[in-house]
Each structure stands twice: as C-alpha cells, then as structure tokens.
Design a protein around this motif. Structure first.
Motif, mmCIF file in Angstrom:
data_model
loop_
_atom_site.group_PDB
_atom_site.id
_atom_site.type_symbol
_atom_site.label_atom_id
_atom_site.label_comp_id
_atom_site.label_asym_id
_atom_site.label_seq_id
_atom_site.Cartn_x
_atom_site.Cartn_y
_atom_site.Cartn_z
ATOM 1 N N LEU A 139 0.834 -1.210 0.000
ATOM 2 C CA LEU A 139 0.000 0.000 0.000
ATOM 3 C C LEU A 139 0.865 1.255 0.000
ATOM 4 N N LEU A 140 1.941 1.244 0.793
ATOM 5 C CA LEU A 140 2.840 2.405 0.838
ATOM 6 C C LEU A 140 3.486 2.639 -0.523
ATOM 7 N N LEU A 143 0.835 3.985 -3.074
ATOM 8 C CA LEU A 143 0.493 5.391 -2.842
ATOM 9 C C LEU A 143 1.663 6.305 -3.186
ATOM 10 N N ASP A 144 2.860 5.898 -2.820
ATOM 11 C CA ASP A 144 4.026 6.719 -3.125
ATOM 12 C C ASP A 144 4.304 6.719 -4.629
ATOM 13 N N ILE A 146 2.032 6.580 -6.999
ATOM 14 C CA ILE A 146 1.056 7.498 -7.593
ATOM 15 C C ILE A 146 1.475 8.953 -7.390
ATOM 16 N N SER A 147 2.113 9.228 -6.246
ATOM 17 C CA SER A 147 2.525 10.605 -5.933
ATOM 18 C C SER A 147 3.886 10.970 -6.507
ATOM 19 N N ALA A 205 -2.529 -3.390 -5.217
ATOM 20 C CA ALA A 205 -1.488 -2.454 -4.787
ATOM 21 C C ALA A 205 -0.164 -2.755 -5.472
ATOM 22 N N GLY A 209 1.489 -0.085 -7.973
ATOM 23 C CA GLY A 209 2.840 0.391 -7.676
ATOM 24 C C GLY A 209 3.801 0.128 -8.813
#
Length: 399
Positions: A139-140, A143-144, A146-147, A205, A209
């Motif tokens: 998950l980390l 999310l990272d 995507i950012s 995820a 990623g």
C-alpha cells in the motif's frame, strides 16, 4: 498436548529469529532493498542453533555448491578477477564475488533449513507478521508511486540527504520486485485465513505500484506468474510437468535463441517497436550471445560481464545469458539443473496439494522472469530475496 508444547519450546528461538527477519521486510523493502542481503545473512547466522543435527546436502544445494566452486575456478582466466596484490584487507576481500557466493550459500541455506523446522503455532505467528507487513509495504509503495515518490523524497530531505525526483522513483520501484515475489506466499496465507478481499487489495497495490513506478519487469513477472499459477491450478500435474522443460529451456538454448533472433531479423523488428530500455536490453543480449561463442564451454570467467564497457553495463540483465557468458555451458547447465530440480519438486508438491503447487509455480516463474529481464545473477540482495521467498512459502504452508 505435551508433544505440541515441547515442539513449541524447541522452536521458540527460531520463531523469534523469523519474526525479527519478517518484521523488517517492509522497512528494508522500502528504504534499503539492498539490505535484504545482510538481513538474510544475519537470519542464517542466528538460525544456526536451530539446526538440530547435521543434514545431508540436498540435490539443489549440491548443484549450487558445484556452481560456486566452478565460479571460483573460473577466476583463473577471468578478465574481471581481482588482483591478488590488492586483497590485503576486508574491504578488498568483500569485492570477490566468488567468496561472497560461498558465504551466501551457507548463510541463506542455514536460514531456509532451520526455519523449515518451525512448529505450526510458531509459523502461524510469523505468517501473521508476514501478511500484515507485506500488505503495508504494498500500500505504501502504491500510494508513493502514484505521488511520484514524494513521501520517499520527504524522508530523504528530513535526514538531510535529498534526492532527485527521478532517482527517488527508481529507488522506490525496487520494492516492487520484492512485492512481486512475496505476493505468492502472502496471498496463500490470506486466502487460507479467509482474508480473500485483502489478497485482492494486495494484488491491486502491487500492480498499481509497478505501473506507477514504471517497474515493467515486476508486472510482467506477475503476469507470467499468474499464467503458471492458473495452468497448475486448472490442470494439476500435467501443467507442472510442462514447467520443467520450460524452466530448463533458457539455460540450454539461451544463446542459440538470441542468435537465431538476430539472424532471422526478429531482433531488428523488435528494435523498432519496443521502448528505449528494452531496446538497450536487446543490444546487450545480442552482444552477449555473440561473445558466448568465443568460450562456449568454460565461459569468459566470473565477473567478466563487467569488463566489456558500454556494450554490457555491469551485467547482462538476464540470468541464463550471464551464466553462459561468464561460466560457459558448464555454469549454465548447473544453473539449469538447480531451477529444473525446483520445478520438478513442484510436480510432487502439486500431487500433495494443487493449491501449493500452483503458488510455488507462480513464485518460481515470477523469480525467473524478473531474473531474465533485470539484475545481475550474482547480486546479493536478489539472491537473498529468492531465499526469503522460499522461507515465506514454507511458513505459508504451515499456516
């Protein structure tokens, strides 16, 4: 109940070692993937007391031992061999790939063999840590990704070691390779406990990623892994048996297939249709296949890949081709024997449990696919990830 309690007491230390190792996977995977090598080495060292009695070497371990010995022998003619006069301190010795391979074989092998002796209650505790940790890491990373790796950049800024955005993306993307491998045992744990929605979240995820961070080899490996998983799940031993020659083929025919691709025009056609990174790989593989012919039996010697300048930046980005180039037909055969034996064991595993056989097939194909597209065959952290995946799979079977 007494035998169970006794068995549990005997594996208390192993359980602590396993929990310690697995609990660090998210931290190491995100912040310092190269740290998987010292982590697994430490695990193997700490697990030595858990080796209750000497055990005969297994056939795959013997194949790896002979491979390492042959690699050390090949230093006699390798242009990449270190100068004996420079080997006067620990730092210089650390650069000798052959010696590191010997230590890795011993320590990673110790970790696998010892943790295989975990009791079922201990394995279940470790499995819980594995499932939660891998899902959190996935998950980390998603999310990272995507950012644009903004969180990773912020962390580097906090510790006064800022990093360029493009390099931050590359650093975070390395975690996707660990996730692609650990997905298989983790998904088995989740599905076995009825956490099926969590397994789908994990898969999503990992894919997000990989795509967001442009880790093409990770998502491609998962695709091929699912093909193998689905085939064994649907067709059982018949599909598992076909996995053996499929695994052996690159180690037997790798250079021949590449040379045929060059002479038939297929490689030129691919040059016009693939992205730049894959175009570079095609050049490396064609160059490697051509130079394999010079020393087809003995190879150019361990670490010779590093001596060809821009034609091969550090390594061939393909495990079987690097074995052919550096260790010749002998090294490629030994590597092929090892992985073919693993595939053959999956046939027997499938007979015991089709689900376990399918999971093992998916993990093996994922590892070989990534190894066939990225990384050097001798990279410590990548070999450590292979050992970690075996440990995680053994734990998942006892959950």
């Amino acid at each position: 109940m007494r035998p169970v309690a006794g068995a549990e007491r005997k594996t208390t230390w192993l359980c602590a070692v396993a929990v310690f190792t697995i609990a660090l996977v998210p931290l190491v995977g995100y912040l310092a993937p190269l740290g998987f090598a010292p982590l697994l080495a430490l695990c193997g060292l700490l697990a030595i007391p858990g080796l209750a009695r000497p055990r005969p070497a297994s056939p795959p371990a013997m194949a790896l031992l002979v491979l390492v010995i042959w690699a050390l022998v090949s230093l006699a003619w390798s242009p990449g061999a270190p100068n004996p006069g420079d080997l006067k301190d620990g730092d210089a010795l650390e650069s000798v790939t052959g010696l590191k391979l010997l230590f890795q074989l011993a320590l990673y092998g110790s970790a696998i063999a010892a943790l295989r002796g975990l009791s079922e209650p201990s394995a279940r505790r470790v499995a819980t840590v594995l499932a939660i940790g891998v899902l959190a890491l996935a998950l980390l990373v998603a999310l990272d990704g995507i950012s644009g790796a903004s969180f990773y950049q912020w962390l580097r800024t906090v510790i006064h070691d800022p990093i360029r955005p493009d390099l931050a993306v590359v650093k975070v993307s390395i975690a996707t390779y660990a996730l692609a491998l650990l997905f298989w045992p983790t998904a088995r744990i989740m599905s076995g406990r009825g956490w099926t929605p969590a397994a789908f979240v994990l898969l999503g995820a990992v894919i997000i990623g990989s795509l967001a961070l442009s880790a093409d080899a990770s998502w491609a490996a998962l695709v091929f892994g699912f093909v193998a998983f689905g085939a064994v799940k649907l067709y059982g031993k018949m599909a598992a048996r076909l996995l053996v020659p499929a695994v052996a083929a690159p180690f037997v025919l790798g250079p021949v297939m590449l040379l045929w691709g060059v002479h038939s025009g297929l490689v030129n056609w691919l040059h016009r249709h693939v992205p730049r990174s894959w175009d570079a790989r095609l050049d490396i593989w064609a160059f490697t296949a051509d130079h394999v012919q010079t020393h087809a039996i003995r190879g150019w010697g361990l670490d010779a890949s590093r001596t060809f300048g821009a034609a091969i930046p550090l390594h061939t980005h393909n495990a079987s081709m690097q074995l052919w180039l550096e260790l010749g037909a002998i090294g490629a055969a030994l590597g092929g024997i090892f992985f073919s034996w693993v595939a053959y064991r999956i046939v027997g595993l499938t007979e015991e449990s089709r689900e376990d056989g399918a999971i093992a097939a998916g993990a093996l194909v994922t590892y070989l696919t990534i190894g066939g597209l990225s990384f050097g065959v001798w990279q410590e952290w990548w070999l450590a990830l292979g050992a970690l995946t075996v440990i995680a799979f053994d734990i998942s079977r006892k959950d």
